[in-house]
Design a protein around this motif. Sequence first.
Motif, PDB file in Angstrom:
ATOM      1  N   SER A 116     -14.352  12.117   4.411  1.00  0.00           N
ATOM      2  CA  SER A 116     -13.773  13.416   4.094  1.00  0.00           C
ATOM      3  C   SER A 116     -13.599  14.447   5.263  1.00  0.00           C
ATOM      4  O   SER A 116     -13.028  15.580   5.274  1.00  0.00           O
ATOM      5  N   GLN A 164      -6.347  13.936  -0.913  1.00  0.00           N
ATOM      6  CA  GLN A 164      -6.129  12.455  -0.973  1.00  0.00           C
ATOM      7  C   GLN A 164      -7.073  11.787  -1.868  1.00  0.00           C
ATOM      8  O   GLN A 164      -6.951  10.656  -1.987  1.00  0.00           O
ATOM      9  N   THR A 165      -8.233  12.355  -1.951  1.00  0.00           N
ATOM     10  CA  THR A 165      -9.271  11.830  -2.706  1.00  0.00           C
ATOM     11  C   THR A 165      -9.827  12.680  -3.925  1.00  0.00           C
ATOM     12  O   THR A 165     -10.955  12.582  -4.460  1.00  0.00           O
ATOM     13  N   VAL A 172      -9.999  12.524   6.245  1.00  0.00           N
ATOM     14  CA  VAL A 172      -8.928  12.545   5.105  1.00  0.00           C
ATOM     15  C   VAL A 172      -8.980  13.637   4.335  1.00  0.00           C
ATOM     16  O   VAL A 172     -10.138  14.243   3.886  1.00  0.00           O
ATOM     17  N   ASP A 173      -8.147  14.284   4.043  1.00  0.00           N
ATOM     18  CA  ASP A 173      -7.781  15.844   3.296  1.00  0.00           C
ATOM     19  C   ASP A 173      -8.260  15.337   1.933  1.00  0.00           C
ATOM     20  O   ASP A 173      -7.967  14.050   1.324  1.00  0.00           O
TER      21      ASP A 173
END
Length: 215
Positions: free
Chosen positions: A92, A99-100, A95-96
């Motif tokens: 995290s 996106q999760t 990755v933004d």
Amino acid sequence: MVQSVKPNPQGGITVTCDNKEEHFDKVIFTSPLNVLTKVADSSLFESSKPKTPVEYLGVICLVLITKSSLTPYYVLNIADKEIPFTGVIGMSSLVDLDQTGDEHLTYFPKYVSANDSYWKKSDEELKSLFLEGVSKLYPDFDTNDIVSAHLHKAFKVQPLQVLNYSEIIPDVQTKHKDFYVLNTSQFVNDTLNNNSVVNHVEKFVNEFKTESNLQ
């Protein structure tokens, strides 16, 4: 599971996976060399015989999906015998969250040799052991914050670069214009971290584009 890779008489490559044949214009083979020699037709490549087999490290990895962040860092390497994993990868931080699904993703990998006792443990044993390690490393972490926990294993992930490693890796040459081989055993005098692997892949892709344009 891939069962065979062979040239197609009409051009391109035929791959048999789970007893189903599929045709591809080009194939890039990225598995370990022992898999290459097992599934790929000998007309696609030639390889020198290794003096000794390339030894690989496997990985056992706990993946936690949590409501809040466990670590502000992308990579934390660990060399503590009291902790059952060898790193904390805060995805995290890379990755933004959109996106999760606004949930945090953290990997806890342990790289192990082929004969390590960890392979004999059940998934539940490993998951419990790793979660104990997470609690020890992050004593303020509330386990109720865990959305889900997943355990993944891969037996061959990273070649072990031993002394004089460059002298034992086989020289692999492809013999078909639509077949390529790229794997981490070919990376000599280099680390195998993510940045290095990405650089090798980018270099390969650029060379591939150049070659394709020439053809």
